[in-house]
Motif scaffolding. Structure first.
Motif, PDB file in Angstrom:
ATOM      1  N   ARG A   1       3.152   1.468 -18.692  1.00  0.00           N
ATOM      2  CA  ARG A   1       1.874   0.803 -18.918  1.00  0.00           C
ATOM      3  C   ARG A   1       1.701  -0.356 -17.943  1.00  0.00           C
ATOM      4  NH1 ARG A   1       2.712  -1.407 -23.639  1.00  0.00           N
ATOM      5  NH2 ARG A   1       2.277   0.508 -24.762  1.00  0.00           N
ATOM      6  N   LEU A   2       2.768  -1.136 -17.747  1.00  0.00           N
ATOM      7  CA  LEU A   2       2.675  -2.279 -16.850  1.00  0.00           C
ATOM      8  C   LEU A   2       2.609  -1.832 -15.385  1.00  0.00           C
ATOM      9  CD1 LEU A   2       2.812  -5.292 -16.131  1.00  0.00           C
ATOM     10  CD2 LEU A   2       5.316  -5.132 -16.302  1.00  0.00           C
ATOM     11  N   PHE A   3       3.540  -1.001 -14.983  1.00  0.00           N
ATOM     12  CA  PHE A   3       3.595  -0.529 -13.591  1.00  0.00           C
ATOM     13  C   PHE A   3       2.803   0.765 -13.486  1.00  0.00           C
ATOM     14  CE2 PHE A   3       7.554  -2.976 -14.314  1.00  0.00           C
ATOM     15  CZ  PHE A   3       7.313  -4.010 -13.418  1.00  0.00           C
ATOM     16  N   LYS A   4       1.497   0.618 -13.482  1.00  0.00           N
ATOM     17  CA  LYS A   4       0.611   1.776 -13.599  1.00  0.00           C
ATOM     18  C   LYS A   4       0.685   2.729 -12.417  1.00  0.00           C
ATOM     19  CE  LYS A   4      -3.454  -0.796 -11.923  1.00  0.00           C
ATOM     20  NZ  LYS A   4      -2.703  -2.033 -11.597  1.00  0.00           N
ATOM     21  N   ASP A   5       1.217   2.248 -11.269  1.00  0.00           N
ATOM     22  CA  ASP A   5       1.366   3.129 -10.117  1.00  0.00           C
ATOM     23  C   ASP A   5       2.674   3.912 -10.140  1.00  0.00           C
ATOM     24  OD1 ASP A   5      -1.081   2.406  -9.031  1.00  0.00           O
ATOM     25  OD2 ASP A   5      -0.244   0.684  -7.980  1.00  0.00           O
ATOM     26  N   ALA A   6       3.509   3.654 -11.133  1.00  0.00           N
ATOM     27  CA  ALA A   6       4.737   4.438 -11.308  1.00  0.00           C
ATOM     28  C   ALA A   6       4.397   5.695 -12.112  1.00  0.00           C
ATOM     29  CB  ALA A   6       5.792   3.615 -12.036  1.00  0.00           C
TER      30      ALA A   6
ATOM     31  N   ALA B   1       0.812  -1.220   0.000  1.00  0.00           N
ATOM     32  CA  ALA B   1       0.000   0.000   0.000  1.00  0.00           C
ATOM     33  C   ALA B   1       0.847   1.273   0.000  1.00  0.00           C
ATOM     34  CB  ALA B   1      -0.928   0.003   1.212  1.00  0.00           C
ATOM     35  N   HIS B   2       2.150   1.139   0.251  1.00  0.00           N
ATOM     36  CA  HIS B   2       3.028   2.310   0.209  1.00  0.00           C
ATOM     37  C   HIS B   2       2.965   2.940  -1.186  1.00  0.00           C
ATOM     38  CE1 HIS B   2       6.673   4.752   0.198  1.00  0.00           C
ATOM     39  NE2 HIS B   2       6.730   4.620   1.509  1.00  0.00           N
ATOM     40  N   PRO B   3       2.875   4.268  -1.264  1.00  0.00           N
ATOM     41  CA  PRO B   3       2.682   4.913  -2.572  1.00  0.00           C
ATOM     42  C   PRO B   3       3.817   4.728  -3.567  1.00  0.00           C
ATOM     43  CG  PRO B   3       3.056   6.544  -0.838  1.00  0.00           C
ATOM     44  CD  PRO B   3       2.816   5.244  -0.155  1.00  0.00           C
ATOM     45  N   LYS B   4       5.011   4.374  -3.111  1.00  0.00           N
ATOM     46  CA  LYS B   4       6.109   4.157  -4.060  1.00  0.00           C
ATOM     47  C   LYS B   4       6.261   2.687  -4.469  1.00  0.00           C
ATOM     48  CE  LYS B   4       8.358   6.752  -5.645  1.00  0.00           C
ATOM     49  NZ  LYS B   4       9.584   7.529  -5.486  1.00  0.00           N
ATOM     50  N   VAL B   5       5.445   1.813  -3.920  1.00  0.00           N
ATOM     51  CA  VAL B   5       5.498   0.385  -4.280  1.00  0.00           C
ATOM     52  C   VAL B   5       4.601   0.149  -5.487  1.00  0.00           C
ATOM     53  CG1 VAL B   5       4.920  -1.960  -3.560  1.00  0.00           C
ATOM     54  CG2 VAL B   5       6.103  -0.417  -1.985  1.00  0.00           C
ATOM     55  N   VAL B   6       5.200  -0.359  -6.567  1.00  0.00           N
ATOM     56  CA  VAL B   6       4.462  -0.501  -7.824  1.00  0.00           C
ATOM     57  C   VAL B   6       4.278  -1.947  -8.245  1.00  0.00           C
ATOM     58  CG1 VAL B   6       5.294   1.758  -8.603  1.00  0.00           C
ATOM     59  CG2 VAL B   6       6.539  -0.314  -9.293  1.00  0.00           C
ATOM     60  N   ALA B   7       4.837  -2.917  -7.486  1.00  0.00           N
ATOM     61  CA  ALA B   7       4.767  -4.312  -7.907  1.00  0.00           C
ATOM     62  C   ALA B   7       4.960  -5.241  -6.718  1.00  0.00           C
ATOM     63  CB  ALA B   7       5.832  -4.599  -8.963  1.00  0.00           C
ATOM     64  N   ILE B   8       4.584  -6.508  -6.920  1.00  0.00           N
ATOM     65  CA  ILE B   8       4.823  -7.591  -5.970  1.00  0.00           C
ATOM     66  C   ILE B   8       5.930  -8.478  -6.528  1.00  0.00           C
ATOM     67  CG2 ILE B   8       3.850  -9.634  -4.863  1.00  0.00           C
ATOM     68  CD1 ILE B   8       2.682  -7.101  -3.723  1.00  0.00           C
ATOM     69  N   GLY B   9       6.949  -8.706  -5.729  1.00  0.00           N
ATOM     70  CA  GLY B   9       8.073  -9.534  -6.153  1.00  0.00           C
ATOM     71  C   GLY B   9       9.381  -8.882  -5.753  1.00  0.00           C
TER      72      GLY B   9
END
Length: 257
Positions: free
Chosen positions: A249-254, A82-90
């Motif tokens: 496009r993939l990491f939409k939160d970036a 949920a941290h705003p700079k986290v854009v992926a799991i892994g």
């Protein structure tokens, strides 16, 4: 501009020269980088990098090679993501090269990461080594196609690439694609659709030619892109533009700012 879609700037050997590596990124036209988590114990350093620098992003996960470490559950991964700079799991996945007994704990951990990714709607960063069949099987069983992600540091066959693409995943190439003995991988690089292509360093590992054998760094992703462009018979600008668009496009939160 280029984006390093997978690096470990928090690792010893890189973090001590943080300012220098960021300056070299700028000098080589590398606008952004994703700093990838491998342990929950070291996650604060990864997120710290992303918090200090607007053009760096973070992920949350536990690498399949790490056996003696804090084991995450789905709820914890979702909360950390949920941290705003986290854009992926892994990074997550399976590695039977270092764990030749193909342990069940690896498969369960991978399932946990996929479920967390689905729960928080963030893409997966997948590591697979000597485990492609099981990796793809678990991705299908757990519905990884619902969130997609990237097969990072891809070294598998064209058939494995096609199966991952069918699941909606992107294919990322590291410095290995520039190695003299990697012609089979360059065949894969030629065949990946332009809208599913990514480049990475996996720094501090796998420095591309002409730096092979040295400590890798995000600035060198430009040389990975050069090798991919040569393999595809395309201009460097075309590969740079495509891989940068694909990253966001993939990491939409970036965010590109």
């Amino acid at each position: 501009m280029f984006v390093d879609s997978h690096c470990h700037l928090d690792f010893p050997g890189l973090i001590e020269h943080e300012a220098e590596h960021l300056a070299r990124m700028a000098d080589n036209g590398v606008s952004h980088a994703l700093c990838v988590s491998v342990k929950l114990e070291t996650l604060p350093a990864v997120i710290g990098l992303a918090e200090r620098h607007a053009h760096l992003f973070a992920s949350v996960g536990v690498h399949p090679d790490n056996a003696d470490c804090d084991e995450p559950d789905e709820a914890r991964l979702v909360a950390l993501a949920a941290h705003p700079k986290v854009v992926a799991i892994g990074e997550t996945g399976l590695d039977y090269y270092w764990h030749k007994d193909a342990p069940e704990w690896q498969r369960q951990r991978f399932r946990t990461h996929i479920r967390a990714a689905r729960a928080c709607s963030k893409p997966l960063i997948v590591h697979t080594r000597s485990a492609a069949a099981d990796t793809l099987r678990l991705m299908r069983e757990e519905g990884a196609d619902a969130v997609g992600g990237v097969m990072h540091c891809f070294t598998e066959s064209l058939e494995v690439a096609r199966e991952a693409l069918d699941l909606g995943f992107y294919i990322s190439f590291s410095g290995i694609v520039s190695f003299k003995n990697a012609e089979d991988l360059r065949v894969v690089a030629r065949m990946v659709p332009a809208d599913r292509l990514l480049v990475e360093t996996d720094a501090p590992y796998l420095a591309p030619v002409p730096f092979r054998g040295k400590t890798n760094q995000p600035a060198y992703v430009r040389h990975v892109a050069e090798a991919v462009a040569a393999a595809r018979g395309e201009s460097l600008d075309a590969v740079a533009d495509a891989t940068t668009r694909n990253f966001f496009r993939l990491f939409k939160d970036a965010h590109a700012s």
